[in-house]
Design a protein around this motif. Structure first.
Motif, mmCIF file in Angstrom:
data_model
loop_
_atom_site.group_PDB
_atom_site.id
_atom_site.type_symbol
_atom_site.label_atom_id
_atom_site.label_comp_id
_atom_site.label_asym_id
_atom_site.label_seq_id
_atom_site.Cartn_x
_atom_site.Cartn_y
_atom_site.Cartn_z
ATOM 1 N N ARG A 54 31.529 -38.081 -10.177
ATOM 2 C CA ARG A 54 32.606 -38.690 -9.380
ATOM 3 C C ARG A 54 32.783 -40.156 -9.763
ATOM 4 O O ARG A 54 33.877 -40.648 -9.889
ATOM 5 C CB ARG A 54 32.296 -38.569 -7.888
ATOM 6 C CG ARG A 54 32.527 -37.176 -7.324
ATOM 7 C CD ARG A 54 32.551 -37.212 -5.816
ATOM 8 N NE ARG A 54 31.276 -37.648 -5.268
ATOM 9 C CZ ARG A 54 30.293 -36.819 -4.954
ATOM 10 N NH1 ARG A 54 30.430 -35.522 -5.155
ATOM 11 N NH2 ARG A 54 29.166 -37.275 -4.447
ATOM 12 N N GLN A 55 31.655 -40.835 -9.976
ATOM 13 C CA GLN A 55 31.713 -42.256 -10.293
ATOM 14 C C GLN A 55 32.308 -42.474 -11.683
ATOM 15 O O GLN A 55 33.013 -43.435 -11.910
ATOM 16 C CB GLN A 55 30.305 -42.857 -10.242
ATOM 17 C CG GLN A 55 29.719 -42.883 -8.839
ATOM 18 C CD GLN A 55 28.235 -43.225 -8.844
ATOM 19 O OE1 GLN A 55 27.667 -43.524 -9.888
ATOM 20 N NE2 GLN A 55 27.604 -43.158 -7.697
ATOM 21 N N GLY A 56 32.002 -41.589 -12.618
ATOM 22 C CA GLY A 56 32.453 -41.789 -13.987
ATOM 23 C C GLY A 56 33.561 -40.862 -14.420
ATOM 24 O O GLY A 56 33.851 -40.756 -15.603
ATOM 25 N N GLU A 57 34.166 -40.151 -13.472
ATOM 26 C CA GLU A 57 35.213 -39.199 -13.813
ATOM 27 C C GLU A 57 36.428 -39.914 -14.394
ATOM 28 O O GLU A 57 36.916 -40.890 -13.842
ATOM 29 C CB GLU A 57 35.626 -38.427 -12.553
ATOM 30 C CG GLU A 57 36.681 -37.364 -12.817
ATOM 31 C CD GLU A 57 37.106 -36.646 -11.545
ATOM 32 O OE1 GLU A 57 37.939 -35.745 -11.636
ATOM 33 O OE2 GLU A 57 36.596 -37.020 -10.469
ATOM 34 N N HIS A 58 36.865 -39.458 -15.538
ATOM 35 C CA HIS A 58 38.063 -40.035 -16.148
ATOM 36 C C HIS A 58 38.819 -38.929 -16.867
ATOM 37 O O HIS A 58 38.282 -37.855 -17.110
ATOM 38 C CB HIS A 58 37.694 -41.152 -17.136
ATOM 39 C CG HIS A 58 36.990 -40.670 -18.362
ATOM 40 N ND1 HIS A 58 35.643 -40.367 -18.370
ATOM 41 C CD2 HIS A 58 37.447 -40.414 -19.617
ATOM 42 C CE1 HIS A 58 35.296 -39.965 -19.576
ATOM 43 N NE2 HIS A 58 36.372 -39.974 -20.355
ATOM 44 N N ASN A 59 40.073 -39.196 -17.175
ATOM 45 C CA ASN A 59 40.872 -38.201 -17.880
ATOM 46 C C ASN A 59 41.605 -38.862 -19.042
ATOM 47 O O ASN A 59 41.389 -40.033 -19.352
ATOM 48 C CB ASN A 59 41.843 -37.501 -16.916
ATOM 49 C CG ASN A 59 42.825 -38.477 -16.267
ATOM 50 O OD1 ASN A 59 42.979 -39.625 -16.694
ATOM 51 N ND2 ASN A 59 43.511 -38.032 -15.222
ATOM 52 N N ASP A 62 43.450 -42.129 -18.394
ATOM 53 C CA ASP A 62 42.603 -43.316 -18.313
ATOM 54 C C ASP A 62 42.314 -43.866 -19.713
ATOM 55 O O ASP A 62 42.333 -45.077 -19.930
ATOM 56 C CB ASP A 62 41.278 -42.990 -17.614
ATOM 57 C CG ASP A 62 41.464 -42.544 -16.178
ATOM 58 O OD1 ASP A 62 42.247 -43.178 -15.452
ATOM 59 O OD2 ASP A 62 40.831 -41.549 -15.783
ATOM 60 N N TRP A 113 34.567 -49.621 -20.700
ATOM 61 C CA TRP A 113 34.863 -48.251 -20.240
ATOM 62 C C TRP A 113 34.975 -47.298 -21.425
ATOM 63 O O TRP A 113 34.390 -46.214 -21.411
ATOM 64 C CB TRP A 113 36.166 -48.236 -19.437
ATOM 65 C CG TRP A 113 36.094 -48.925 -18.115
ATOM 66 C CD1 TRP A 113 34.962 -49.234 -17.399
ATOM 67 C CD2 TRP A 113 37.200 -49.402 -17.333
ATOM 68 N NE1 TRP A 113 35.294 -49.868 -16.232
ATOM 69 C CE2 TRP A 113 36.652 -49.986 -16.150
ATOM 70 C CE3 TRP A 113 38.584 -49.381 -17.498
ATOM 71 C CZ2 TRP A 113 37.447 -50.537 -15.165
ATOM 72 C CZ3 TRP A 113 39.391 -49.941 -16.511
ATOM 73 C CH2 TRP A 113 38.824 -50.513 -15.360
ATOM 74 N N TRP A 117 32.685 -44.025 -22.365
ATOM 75 C CA TRP A 117 33.298 -42.693 -22.450
ATOM 76 C C TRP A 117 33.177 -42.082 -23.844
ATOM 77 O O TRP A 117 33.575 -40.941 -24.051
ATOM 78 C CB TRP A 117 34.787 -42.769 -22.086
ATOM 79 C CG TRP A 117 35.058 -43.236 -20.690
ATOM 80 C CD1 TRP A 117 34.206 -43.185 -19.622
ATOM 81 C CD2 TRP A 117 36.281 -43.828 -20.201
ATOM 82 N NE1 TRP A 117 34.807 -43.716 -18.508
ATOM 83 C CE2 TRP A 117 36.082 -44.116 -18.823
ATOM 84 C CE3 TRP A 117 37.510 -44.130 -20.786
ATOM 85 C CZ2 TRP A 117 37.077 -44.692 -18.034
ATOM 86 C CZ3 TRP A 117 38.499 -44.721 -19.994
ATOM 87 C CH2 TRP A 117 38.283 -44.999 -18.637
ATOM 88 N N TYR A 181 40.182 -42.241 -13.029
ATOM 89 C CA TYR A 181 39.057 -43.174 -12.909
ATOM 90 C C TYR A 181 39.433 -44.308 -11.960
ATOM 91 O O TYR A 181 40.312 -45.106 -12.259
ATOM 92 C CB TYR A 181 38.700 -43.712 -14.298
ATOM 93 C CG TYR A 181 37.425 -44.507 -14.365
ATOM 94 C CD1 TYR A 181 36.210 -43.957 -13.961
ATOM 95 C CD2 TYR A 181 37.424 -45.808 -14.867
ATOM 96 C CE1 TYR A 181 35.036 -44.686 -14.043
ATOM 97 C CE2 TYR A 181 36.252 -46.538 -14.956
ATOM 98 C CZ TYR A 181 35.061 -45.976 -14.544
ATOM 99 O OH TYR A 181 33.895 -46.695 -14.633
ATOM 100 N N GLN A 182 38.774 -44.350 -10.806
ATOM 101 C CA GLN A 182 39.183 -45.290 -9.755
ATOM 102 C C GLN A 182 39.154 -46.749 -10.184
ATOM 103 O O GLN A 182 40.089 -47.501 -9.863
ATOM 104 C CB GLN A 182 38.326 -45.077 -8.497
ATOM 105 C CG GLN A 182 38.880 -45.805 -7.267
ATOM 106 C CD GLN A 182 40.311 -45.384 -6.944
ATOM 107 O OE1 GLN A 182 40.629 -44.194 -6.889
ATOM 108 N NE2 GLN A 182 41.193 -46.357 -6.743
#
Length: 209
Positions: A54-59, A62, A113, A117, A181-182
């Motif tokens: 959840r903390q590092g979720e990106h698509n 992003d 980031w 990733w 990614y928040q």
């Protein structure tokens, strides 16, 4: 013999019954423990794995945002550097300095980031090759800016930077609507707020000139 035989049989039966109870109890505990243990294992890894996910979720959005904003910011800083020696207006010089101070740390964050990733980080100086991105200056526009000075520079700088900022705001809005990614979405929100305010300032300076 008969009494002894009966006693032996009774003792054996009692022992067998006791053994059966012990085995049943152990078996029950083992099953319960196993079920609880299995359930625990099933829950704990997923919980521990989902937290960092959840903390590092990106698509992909992003990644596109980070890889696009880095050269975009690099070009803005390059433009701002010119203002130190070419601008006549103190307000233009101040604005250029603020742009540098805001965008340089963002480049470092965006690069961090992408590295985390496992994605490619755009090399410094790729801003010239990315003029197809929203608001980016062409090599010709940059040369014209470099060759100007005084009031002519101030006007050209403000017009080009308004266009540049508008492109950054558009990119940030895309990240807000499509990114996952928040921290990147938070940066996008900050870019929209700060650069929209700077666009208003630059348009006001253009109106004065």
């Amino acid at each position: 013999m008969t009494k002894r035989s009966l006693i032996r049989r009774a003792t054996a039966a009692a022992a067998a019954a006791t053994g059966a109870l012990v085995l049943a109890a152990c078996g029950g505990n083992g099953n319960d423990s196993g079920a609880a243990h299995t359930g625990h294992n099933a829950t704990t890894p997923s919980a521990s794995a989902s937290a960092p996910a959840r903390q590092g979720e990106h698509n992909a959005a992003d990644v596109t945002f980070a890889q696009g904003m880095i050269p975009h910011h690099q070009q803005a800083i390059e433009m701002a550097d010119l203002a130190a020696t070419r601008a006549e207006s103190a307000e233009v010089k101040k604005l250029a300095d603020e742009i540098k101070k805001a965008q340089d740390p963002e480049i470092k964050t965006l690069s961090g980031w992408l590295t985390s990733w496992g994605e490619q980080v755009p090399a410094d100086g790729e801003g010239h090759s990315g003029h197809d991105m929203s608001g980016m200056m062409t090599a010709e526009e940059m040369k014209q800016l470099e060759s100007s000075s005084g009031k002519a520079f101030d006007t050209a700088f403000l017009k080009l930077m308004v266009k540049h900022h508008e492109g950054a705001v558009a990119m940030a809005k895309s990240e807000q609507s499509e990114g996952a990614y928040q921290p990147a979405k938070d940066m996008a929100a900050a870019i929209i707020t700060s650069q929209s305010a700077e666009i208003a300032r630059m348009n006001a300076l253009l109106d004065k000139s």
